[in-house]
Design a protein around this motif. Structure first.
Motif, PDB file in Angstrom:
ATOM      1  N   PRO A 395       0.803  -1.220   0.000  1.00 31.25           N
ATOM      2  CA  PRO A 395       0.000   0.000   0.000  1.00 31.25           C
ATOM      3  C   PRO A 395       0.844   1.283   0.000  1.00 31.25           C
ATOM      4  N   THR A 396       0.322   2.307  -0.659  1.00 26.70           N
ATOM      5  CA  THR A 396       0.984   3.623  -0.666  1.00 26.70           C
ATOM      6  C   THR A 396       0.766   4.285   0.693  1.00 26.70           C
ATOM      7  N   ARG A 397       1.374   5.449   0.893  1.00 27.60           N
ATOM      8  CA  ARG A 397       1.244   6.121   2.190  1.00 27.60           C
ATOM      9  C   ARG A 397      -0.224   6.422   2.507  1.00 27.60           C
ATOM     10  N   GLU A 398      -0.963   6.956   1.516  1.00 28.84           N
ATOM     11  CA  GLU A 398      -2.393   7.274   1.747  1.00 28.84           C
ATOM     12  C   GLU A 398      -3.174   6.003   2.068  1.00 28.84           C
ATOM     13  N   GLU A 399      -2.821   4.920   1.372  1.00 29.35           N
ATOM     14  CA  GLU A 399      -3.544   3.663   1.600  1.00 29.35           C
ATOM     15  C   GLU A 399      -3.246   3.103   2.985  1.00 29.35           C
ATOM     16  N   ARG A 400      -1.986   3.244   3.410  1.00 28.84           N
ATOM     17  CA  ARG A 400      -1.644   2.739   4.757  1.00 28.84           C
ATOM     18  C   ARG A 400      -2.444   3.501   5.811  1.00 28.84           C
ATOM     19  N   GLN A 401      -2.557   4.810   5.579  1.00 31.13           N
ATOM     20  CA  GLN A 401      -3.344   5.634   6.503  1.00 31.13           C
ATOM     21  C   GLN A 401      -4.798   5.141   6.529  1.00 31.13           C
ATOM     22  N   ALA A 402      -5.339   4.844   5.325  1.00 32.99           N
ATOM     23  CA  ALA A 402      -6.734   4.374   5.226  1.00 32.99           C
ATOM     24  C   ALA A 402      -6.887   3.018   5.923  1.00 32.99           C
ATOM     25  N   ILE A 403      -5.854   2.163   5.821  1.00 37.99           N
ATOM     26  CA  ILE A 403      -5.933   0.827   6.442  1.00 37.99           C
ATOM     27  C   ILE A 403      -5.897   0.961   7.968  1.00 37.99           C
ATOM     28  N   PHE A 404      -5.020   1.849   8.464  1.00 37.53           N
ATOM     29  CA  PHE A 404      -5.012   2.102   9.920  1.00 37.53           C
ATOM     30  C   PHE A 404      -6.388   2.561  10.380  1.00 37.53           C
ATOM     31  N   GLU A 405      -6.988   3.427   9.560  1.00 39.26           N
ATOM     32  CA  GLU A 405      -8.299   3.969   9.921  1.00 39.26           C
ATOM     33  C   GLU A 405      -9.344   2.856   9.988  1.00 39.26           C
ATOM     34  N   LEU A 423       0.693  10.269  10.517  1.00 39.49           N
ATOM     35  CA  LEU A 423       2.021   9.872  11.004  1.00 39.49           C
ATOM     36  C   LEU A 423       2.186   8.351  10.929  1.00 39.49           C
ATOM     37  N   LEU A 424       1.143   7.630  11.343  1.00 41.08           N
ATOM     38  CA  LEU A 424       1.207   6.161  11.312  1.00 41.08           C
ATOM     39  C   LEU A 424       1.387   5.677   9.875  1.00 41.08           C
ATOM     40  N   GLY A 425       0.640   6.302   8.958  1.00 40.08           N
ATOM     41  CA  GLY A 425       0.748   5.924   7.549  1.00 40.08           C
ATOM     42  C   GLY A 425       2.157   6.137   7.027  1.00 40.08           C
ATOM     43  N   GLN A 426       2.767   7.219   7.491  1.00 40.78           N
ATOM     44  CA  GLN A 426       4.109   7.568   7.003  1.00 40.78           C
ATOM     45  C   GLN A 426       5.167   6.608   7.548  1.00 40.78           C
ATOM     46  N   LEU A 427       5.059   6.274   8.830  1.00 43.07           N
ATOM     47  CA  LEU A 427       6.108   5.477   9.475  1.00 43.07           C
ATOM     48  C   LEU A 427       6.043   3.986   9.118  1.00 43.07           C
ATOM     49  N   SER A 428       4.891   3.549   8.602  1.00 42.11           N
ATOM     50  CA  SER A 428       4.763   2.108   8.329  1.00 42.11           C
ATOM     51  C   SER A 428       5.128   1.786   6.880  1.00 42.11           C
ATOM     52  N   LYS A 429       6.195   2.390   6.377  1.00 34.84           N
ATOM     53  CA  LYS A 429       6.603   2.191   4.984  1.00 34.84           C
ATOM     54  C   LYS A 429       6.886   0.694   4.744  1.00 34.84           C
ATOM     55  N   ASP A 430       6.456   0.199   3.588  1.00 37.21           N
ATOM     56  CA  ASP A 430       6.673  -1.202   3.187  1.00 37.21           C
ATOM     57  C   ASP A 430       5.845  -2.214   3.971  1.00 37.21           C
ATOM     58  N   GLU A 435      -0.010  -6.728   7.815  1.00 38.25           N
ATOM     59  CA  GLU A 435       0.975  -6.364   8.843  1.00 38.25           C
ATOM     60  C   GLU A 435       0.490  -5.161   9.648  1.00 38.25           C
ATOM     61  N   ILE A 436      -0.232  -4.261   8.991  1.00 36.17           N
ATOM     62  CA  ILE A 436      -0.785  -3.102   9.717  1.00 36.17           C
ATOM     63  C   ILE A 436      -1.814  -3.598  10.741  1.00 36.17           C
ATOM     64  N   GLU A 437      -2.605  -4.582  10.354  1.00 35.33           N
ATOM     65  CA  GLU A 437      -3.578  -5.136  11.311  1.00 35.33           C
ATOM     66  C   GLU A 437      -2.835  -5.753  12.508  1.00 35.33           C
ATOM     67  N   GLN A 438      -1.739  -6.465  12.218  1.00 33.55           N
ATOM     68  CA  GLN A 438      -0.924  -7.053  13.291  1.00 33.55           C
ATOM     69  C   GLN A 438      -0.420  -5.986  14.243  1.00 33.55           C
ATOM     70  N   VAL A 439       0.033  -4.868  13.660  1.00 35.58           N
ATOM     71  CA  VAL A 439       0.571  -3.759  14.455  1.00 35.58           C
ATOM     72  C   VAL A 439      -0.492  -3.244  15.433  1.00 35.58           C
ATOM     73  N   ILE A 463       5.177  -0.696  15.506  1.00 35.49           N
ATOM     74  CA  ILE A 463       5.687  -0.511  14.128  1.00 35.49           C
ATOM     75  C   ILE A 463       7.195  -0.784  14.130  1.00 35.49           C
ATOM     76  N   GLN A 464       7.869  -0.294  15.190  1.00 33.60           N
ATOM     77  CA  GLN A 464       9.332  -0.484  15.237  1.00 33.60           C
ATOM     78  C   GLN A 464       9.697  -1.951  15.477  1.00 33.60           C
ATOM     79  N   ASN A 465       8.827  -2.667  16.174  1.00 32.45           N
ATOM     80  CA  ASN A 465       9.150  -4.061  16.504  1.00 32.45           C
ATOM     81  C   ASN A 465       8.908  -5.026  15.368  1.00 32.45           C
ATOM     82  N   LEU A 466       8.149  -4.611  14.351  1.00 33.65           N
ATOM     83  CA  LEU A 466       7.772  -5.566  13.310  1.00 33.65           C
ATOM     84  C   LEU A 466       8.668  -5.407  12.080  1.00 33.65           C
ATOM     85  N   VAL A 467       9.241  -6.508  11.631  1.00 30.81           N
ATOM     86  CA  VAL A 467      10.025  -6.454  10.391  1.00 30.81           C
ATOM     87  C   VAL A 467       9.103  -6.891   9.260  1.00 30.81           C
TER      88      VAL A 467
END
Length: 496
Positions: A395-405, A423-430, A435-439, A463-467
């Motif tokens: 997912p792109t940054r906007e999509e990651r933000q939408a998934i967190f939401e 901020l969450l969308g930005q920091l969860s690159k890749d 994985e976002i659900e796991q976070v 986010i920092q703990n998950l590879v």
């Protein structure tokens, strides 16, 4: 129409004096009714039926003849004078086709019957024809009841209940009954009446419950709940647009307009990007039942059984249509085909499946998902098999933000304001959607362990703990991305 096709074909074989006809079906009563109907109406012949326990039935002179003696059962056919036009229905006779004397007798009979108005009809629930008889036996598959047959049966049932029913309710019940044998339909409706005293608008749901049970028994398909809707998917806007454009694709209006049914979608992408959710959303958005096919289950140990299972699977899916057939991880099945030394069974099963994909006219919408594009043969990717191929990238940054939401709304709808989504969308690159659900779940665990509400800080820690997988499997993902840029696949996301 299927019943008429079967009837026409069957009558043609009888008139053309095909000596041995083999009919595969679980619906013994229904096929007997149809054969008797043929014997009266289309070809005037006397009807004889034999089974192992009771011997011959139906003709007073021969009642009980050849009970528990399969070879003797064939003697009656010889005993009758050549001009006596007759049909001999032998039930479950496939069990005796391993016996040398039975096989020899059948071969002899098939020679003499060519000149007589007599036919042997073997009725069995499975196809077991030994190689030595393949040249002599003609196989017919008996289709499940069609929509019009089901409506006929329902009308008969409702008039016996002396109950009035809205045409729309009747239509919904008939659609819910598709894919069941007449016997099952009678049983299910008896259950509904026993429990609720009448058949009404809530009956289709009860029938679907029963259907779920039956489909589990076949062990080929799994009935899934469509518990995901479009708001459960963050991003993938191109895919969503494609879906909404076809929201009425299976309606009566579309049929009247002359639009052909959509065939299917291939969703290729990185693991955890929402391919499975997408399959469920299609079924939910179009309000169709969702069947999941596990390709591995199609392969049976006995030769010839796997091909039979594919046909069975296709028959069930078509009988349940309109429906969505979700083929999960289709790439693994093809990988098996390349590496296995199973005398071509895998290739034949896949060939049957691919041919059906491109030739089917029934409203079965196939959603195939795949992670590894290298394993999928080019003939599957050819236009015409699927309406569209979508590539689901990380997912792109906007999509990651939408998934967190999406996930935070699911778990804490009232506290959504207290999280810094951009901020969450930005920091969860890749990170992938899974994985976002796991976070989010990990963050909840941190809060729960300390007896407090989880917060933005907890999510940053998780986010920092998950590879992410993208780091450990970067080579495969780069290959996928390179393929997706080759031009014959559509991106499921809109890139700004």
């Amino acid at each position: 129409p299927t019943r008429m096709n079967f009837l026409n074909e069957f009558v043609l074989l009888l008139k053309a004096r095909y000596p041995i006809i083999y009919i595969a079906t679980n619906e013994e009563e229904r096929i007997e009714y149809l054969i008797k109907y043929c014997a009266k109406k289309y070809v005037v012949r006397t009807y004889y039926s034999w089974d192992f326990v009771s011997g011959y039935q139906g003709n007073p002179n021969d009642t009980g003849f050849a009970a528990r003696n399969p070879l003797e059962a064939l003697d009656l056919i010889d005993k009758l004078t050549p001009e006596t036009a007759s049909l001999f229905v032998l039930k479950d006779y496939d069990n005796f086709l391993k016996d040398f004397s039975v096989v020899r007798k059948l071969k002899n009979l098939s020679r003499s019957l060519k000149t007589q108005p007599k036919n042997i009809i073997i009725v069995s629930s499975e196809i077991n024809i030994p190689d030595s008889l393949k040249e002599f036996v003609t196989l017919l598959e008996f289709p499940l009841p069609s929509y019009s047959e089901i409506v006929e049966e329902l009308n008969r049932l409702i008039s016996s209940l002396q109950q009035e029913i809205e045409p729309e309710t009747l239509n919904n019940i008939a659609i819910a009954c598709q894919g069941l044998s007449l016997e099952r339909i009678r049983r299910v409706l008896s259950k509904v009446i026993a429990k609720y005293g009448e058949i009404d608008a809530s009956s289709p749901n009860l029938i679907l419950q029963e259907k779920k049970q039956i489909i589990q028994q076949t062990q080929l398909l799994e009935f899934c709940l469509n518990d995901k809707n479009i708001s459960d998917l963050g991003g993938l806007d191109n895919f969503k647009d494609w879906l909404s454009l076809r929201s009425k694709a299976f309606s009566q209006e579309a049929i009247k307009y002359g639009l052909p049914y959509p065939k299917g979608l291939l969703l290729v992408g990185v693991q955890g990007t929402g391919k499975s959710i997408a399959a469920k959303i299609i079924a939910h958005e179009w309000q169709l039942p969702l069947l999941r096919l596990d390709f591995g289950r199609l392969f049976a140990s006995l030769i010839g059984q796997s091909e039979q299972r594919v046909r069975k699977m296709i028959e069930i899916a078509e009988a349940l249509s309109p429906c969505v057939l979700w083929v999960d991880e289709i790439d693994k099945a093809f990988a098996g085909a390349q590496s296995s030394g199973d005398s071509g069974t895998t290739s034949r099963v896949l060939a049957t499946f691919i041919t059906w994909l491109s030739e089917k006219t029934s409203p079965v919408f196939v959603v195939a998902t795949a992670n590894n594009i290298d394993w999928i043969p080019p003939e599957i990717l050819r236009k015409g098999r699927f309406d569209e191929m979508f590539f689901l990238n990380l997912p792109t940054r906007e999509e990651r933000q939408a998934i967190f939401e999406v996930h935070l709304k699911k778990y804490r709808p009232d506290l959504i304001q207290s999280f810094q989504l951009p901020l969450l969308g930005q920091l969860s690159k890749d990170f992938s959607g899974a994985e976002i659900e796991q976070v989010v779940i990990e963050a909840m665990r941190l809060g729960f362990n300390e007896d407090r509400e989880f917060n933005n800080e907890d999510i940053l820690v998780s986010i920092q703990n998950l590879v992410p997988l993208a780091k450990t499997k970067s080579k495969e993902i780069d290959l996928l991305k390179a393929w997706s840029e080759s031009g014959n696949v559509t991106s499921a996301s809109k890139y700004k």
